[in-house]
Scaffold this active site. Sequence first.
Site, PDB file in Angstrom:
ATOM      1  N   GLU A 143       0.027 -12.284  -1.258  1.00  0.00           N
ATOM      2  CA  GLU A 143       0.497 -13.271  -2.250  1.00  0.00           C
ATOM      3  C   GLU A 143       1.820 -13.947  -1.879  1.00  0.00           C
ATOM      4  O   GLU A 143       2.735 -14.030  -2.685  1.00  0.00           O
ATOM      5  CB  GLU A 143       0.612 -12.591  -3.623  1.00  0.00           C
ATOM      6  CG  GLU A 143      -0.704 -11.998  -4.084  1.00  0.00           C
ATOM      7  CD  GLU A 143      -0.601 -11.205  -5.377  1.00  0.00           C
ATOM      8  OE1 GLU A 143       0.497 -11.104  -5.942  1.00  0.00           O
ATOM      9  OE2 GLU A 143      -1.645 -10.695  -5.830  1.00  0.00           O
ATOM     10  N   ASN A 171      -3.758 -11.703   2.350  1.00  0.00           N
ATOM     11  CA  ASN A 171      -4.506 -11.587   1.090  1.00  0.00           C
ATOM     12  C   ASN A 171      -3.815 -12.391  -0.006  1.00  0.00           C
ATOM     13  O   ASN A 171      -2.595 -12.323  -0.153  1.00  0.00           O
ATOM     14  CB  ASN A 171      -4.528 -10.092   0.703  1.00  0.00           C
ATOM     15  CG  ASN A 171      -5.480  -9.779  -0.437  1.00  0.00           C
ATOM     16  OD1 ASN A 171      -6.656 -10.124  -0.367  1.00  0.00           O
ATOM     17  ND2 ASN A 171      -4.981  -9.114  -1.472  1.00  0.00           N
ATOM     18  N   HIS A 175     -10.158 -13.309  -8.392  1.00  0.00           N
ATOM     19  CA  HIS A 175     -10.126 -12.939  -9.812  1.00  0.00           C
ATOM     20  C   HIS A 175     -10.515 -14.202 -10.590  1.00  0.00           C
ATOM     21  O   HIS A 175      -9.712 -15.126 -10.721  1.00  0.00           O
ATOM     22  CB  HIS A 175      -8.711 -12.511 -10.225  1.00  0.00           C
ATOM     23  CG  HIS A 175      -8.227 -11.264  -9.543  1.00  0.00           C
ATOM     24  ND1 HIS A 175      -8.769 -10.026  -9.800  1.00  0.00           N
ATOM     25  CD2 HIS A 175      -7.256 -11.063  -8.625  1.00  0.00           C
ATOM     26  CE1 HIS A 175      -8.143  -9.115  -9.063  1.00  0.00           C
ATOM     27  NE2 HIS A 175      -7.227  -9.721  -8.331  1.00  0.00           N
ATOM     28  N   GLU A 192     -10.807  -8.562  -4.228  1.00  0.00           N
ATOM     29  CA  GLU A 192     -10.454  -8.031  -5.559  1.00  0.00           C
ATOM     30  C   GLU A 192     -11.334  -8.668  -6.621  1.00  0.00           C
ATOM     31  O   GLU A 192     -10.864  -9.028  -7.705  1.00  0.00           O
ATOM     32  CB  GLU A 192      -8.969  -8.296  -5.854  1.00  0.00           C
ATOM     33  CG  GLU A 192      -8.028  -7.725  -4.809  1.00  0.00           C
ATOM     34  CD  GLU A 192      -6.558  -7.913  -5.138  1.00  0.00           C
ATOM     35  OE1 GLU A 192      -6.222  -8.251  -6.298  1.00  0.00           O
ATOM     36  OE2 GLU A 192      -5.719  -7.733  -4.229  1.00  0.00           O
ATOM     37  N   ASP A 247     -13.367  -9.832  -9.612  1.00  0.00           N
ATOM     38  CA  ASP A 247     -13.755  -9.572 -11.004  1.00  0.00           C
ATOM     39  C   ASP A 247     -13.925 -10.920 -11.673  1.00  0.00           C
ATOM     40  O   ASP A 247     -13.313 -11.914 -11.257  1.00  0.00           O
ATOM     41  CB  ASP A 247     -12.767  -8.658 -11.752  1.00  0.00           C
ATOM     42  CG  ASP A 247     -11.311  -9.060 -11.640  1.00  0.00           C
ATOM     43  OD1 ASP A 247     -11.021 -10.246 -11.356  1.00  0.00           O
ATOM     44  OD2 ASP A 247     -10.449  -8.189 -11.838  1.00  0.00           O
TER      45      ASP A 247
HETATM   46  O1  G3I Z   1       0.935   4.754 -14.226  1.00  0.00           O
HETATM   47  C1  G3I Z   1       1.911   4.186 -15.103  1.00  0.00           C
HETATM   48  C2  G3I Z   1       1.989   4.971 -16.393  1.00  0.00           C
HETATM   49  O2  G3I Z   1       2.438   6.271 -16.136  1.00  0.00           O
HETATM   50  C3  G3I Z   1       2.936   4.240 -17.339  1.00  0.00           C
HETATM   51  O3  G3I Z   1       2.925   4.888 -18.577  1.00  0.00           O
HETATM   52  C4  G3I Z   1       2.501   2.808 -17.525  1.00  0.00           C
HETATM   53  C5  G3I Z   1       3.472   2.028 -18.409  1.00  0.00           C
HETATM   54  O4  G3I Z   1       3.505   0.663 -18.096  1.00  0.00           O
HETATM   55  O5  G3I Z   1       2.435   2.166 -16.259  1.00  0.00           O
HETATM   56  C6  G3I Z   1       1.518   2.768 -15.377  1.00  0.00           C
HETATM   57  O6  G3I Z   1       1.530   2.069 -14.179  1.00  0.00           O
HETATM   58  C7  G3I Z   1       0.896   0.807 -14.174  1.00  0.00           C
HETATM   59  C8  G3I Z   1      -0.141   0.788 -13.069  1.00  0.00           C
HETATM   60  O7  G3I Z   1      -0.729  -0.486 -12.982  1.00  0.00           O
HETATM   61  C9  G3I Z   1      -1.249   1.818 -13.263  1.00  0.00           C
HETATM   62  O8  G3I Z   1      -1.981   1.502 -14.390  1.00  0.00           O
HETATM   63  C10 G3I Z   1       1.924  -0.266 -13.935  1.00  0.00           C
HETATM   64  O9  G3I Z   1       2.813  -0.332 -15.055  1.00  0.00           O
HETATM   65  C11 G3I Z   1       1.255  -1.599 -13.745  1.00  0.00           C
HETATM   66  O10 G3I Z   1       2.224  -2.557 -13.353  1.00  0.00           O
HETATM   67  C12 G3I Z   1       0.215  -1.497 -12.664  1.00  0.00           C
HETATM   68  O11 G3I Z   1      -0.496  -2.721 -12.605  1.00  0.00           O
HETATM   69  C13 G3I Z   1      -1.147  -2.988 -11.391  1.00  0.00           C
HETATM   70  C14 G3I Z   1      -0.746  -4.354 -10.890  1.00  0.00           C
HETATM   71  O12 G3I Z   1      -1.467  -4.662  -9.712  1.00  0.00           O
HETATM   72  C15 G3I Z   1       0.738  -4.407 -10.579  1.00  0.00           C
HETATM   73  O13 G3I Z   1       1.099  -5.587  -9.989  1.00  0.00           O
HETATM   74  C16 G3I Z   1      -2.643  -2.935 -11.637  1.00  0.00           C
HETATM   75  O14 G3I Z   1      -3.054  -1.591 -11.923  1.00  0.00           O
HETATM   76  C17 G3I Z   1      -3.388  -3.411 -10.388  1.00  0.00           C
HETATM   77  O15 G3I Z   1      -4.746  -3.559 -10.692  1.00  0.00           O
HETATM   78  C18 G3I Z   1      -2.847  -4.762  -9.949  1.00  0.00           C
HETATM   79  O16 G3I Z   1      -3.494  -5.130  -8.773  1.00  0.00           O
HETATM   80  C19 G3I Z   1      -3.137  -6.425  -8.272  1.00  0.00           C
HETATM   81  C20 G3I Z   1      -3.228  -6.350  -6.779  1.00  0.00           C
HETATM   82  O17 G3I Z   1      -2.417  -5.329  -6.281  1.00  0.00           O
HETATM   83  C21 G3I Z   1      -2.854  -7.699  -6.142  1.00  0.00           C
HETATM   84  N1  G3I Z   1      -3.649  -8.766  -6.695  1.00  0.00           N
HETATM   85  C22 G3I Z   1      -3.625  -8.859  -8.150  1.00  0.00           C
HETATM   86  C23 G3I Z   1      -4.068  -7.544  -8.767  1.00  0.00           C
HETATM   87  C24 G3I Z   1      -4.150  -7.656 -10.270  1.00  0.00           C
HETATM   88  O18 G3I Z   1      -2.891  -7.882 -10.820  1.00  0.00           O
END
Ligand code: G3I
Length: 456
Positions: free
Chosen positions: A170, A212, A249, A278, A280
């Site tokens: 990105e 990516n 996405h 990715e 969806d």
């Molecule tokens: O695990 C913690 C948890 O303990 C806590 O209570 C909670 C509170 O916010 O956060 C949890 O972590 C989160 C994590 O996902 C697991 O669920 C993070 O806050 C959250 O920021 C994180 O989001 C991820 C996101 O990337 C961050 O940028 C998403 O799961 C993940 O699917 C997403 O993936 C991205 C790719 O890497 C790049 N392309 C876009 C894609 C979608 O945004």
Amino acid sequence: MIDSCQRDNRPKSTARRRAALALAAVGLLAAGGAVVLPVAASAGTTLGASAAERGRYFGAAVAANKLSDSAYTTILNREFNSVTPENEMKIDATEPQQGQFTFTNADRIVSHARSRGMSVRGHTLAWHSQQPGWMQNMSGSALRQAMLNHVTQVATHFRGQVVAWDVVNEAFADGSTGARRDSNLQRTGNDWIEAAFRAARAADPGAKLCYNDYNTDDWTHAKTQAVYNMVRDFKQRGVPIDCVGLQSHFNSGSPYPANYRTTLSSFAALGVDVQITELDIQNAPADTYRNVVNDCLAVSRCTGITVWGIRDSDSWRADQNPLLFTSSGAKKPAYDAVLAALNGGTTPTTPPTTPPTTGPTTPPPGGSCTATLRDGTRWGDRFNSEVTVSGASNWTVVVAVTPPQKVSATWNGTPSWDSSGNVMTMRSNGSGNVFGFTTMANGNWTRPQVRSCTAS
Ligand code: G3I
């Protein structure tokens, strides 16, 4: 029609061919110890196996904390032959304190995948987002060095275990400018992306290195064109890049574009693989999922598709129900559409964006033709290759593998072998001009060689 044979040119039913493949795989297990069953043993009934028969992978983003959920792992283990850690390989996860690396959760996913014959995509080595606090506070040459050290350490840790890395994620801005995204990494100098790719290549020369991004699906968009121009420039200047990841996405604000296939084929024409990394789609419309799969299948260098999660409840956009399985694990209509498309059972609903070719296709018997080999999916013990024949509709292609490699499965052709077992003669069988085969590496990863192509 997919054909899959074991050194046997007798006609067989699909079921018998698959049974023969499974038996041969059991033989390999007995003879060689830790050989993983080729996924084609259940071809046609799961996403991964059906994709493998088309020389591709079908993967899912996986979260380490869900590996203890048996409903989740039952679907993962049954359906997918590739895995991308959803968050566990990101910078904040792997280097929470500068110089202190933590791989526990990523290692769990890699181990789960590889012990079941699934390949692993690495995501991601350099990104403006999900940086740990120490990195967010850095700039200039100190940040550049820290980023390169991170790339080197993480790619080295996973060397030989990750088939493809999202090296940089990105890095381009949205909108109409086609500019780089402003970030602390970008402010270290415009060459930060190529520096990251060179460091990744040095650390793991065997991994495919990808750029990516999202919103790079519509061929006419400035961001797509900007990434295209960067990849072309990298190829021209010898910067090590092997693949482009389209996150894909799709939702009402960023829908599947009618020219998606043009985007895939245009990147591929630069000499890189294309991967849908990715996927969806808001509300998971079956037609759109089918179109995406058919677009990938239409581009030989589109080597695989990853959906960003397994069940709707696993999605980062759970409220949009964008995935192939319901939250309770049931297959959705989109799943059926994807599987049918992988099995060749549907007609694309998007018209081809390139006109059909015309003119003579059958040269005189005995003439020459051209056979081009490209690398397909690679697992821990074996790899696929795909050969595209041009200049003849009835052809004979001779391919050699390097001992102790052995071809364990073929499709879309009728094979026979010389007495050494290392030289395969493949004849067209009416399945088209692209055939494929799986090679058991047996410790040797040399690329198979095309020796000749003869029109018959
Ligand atoms: O695990 C913690 C948890 O303990 C806590 O209570 C909670 C509170 O916010 O956060 C949890 O972590 C989160 C994590 O996902 C697991 O669920 C993070 O806050 C959250 O920021 C994180 O989001 C991820 C996101 O990337 C961050 O940028 C998403 O799961 C993940 O699917 C997403 O993936 C991205 C790719 O890497 C790049 N392309 C876009 C894609 C979608 O945004």
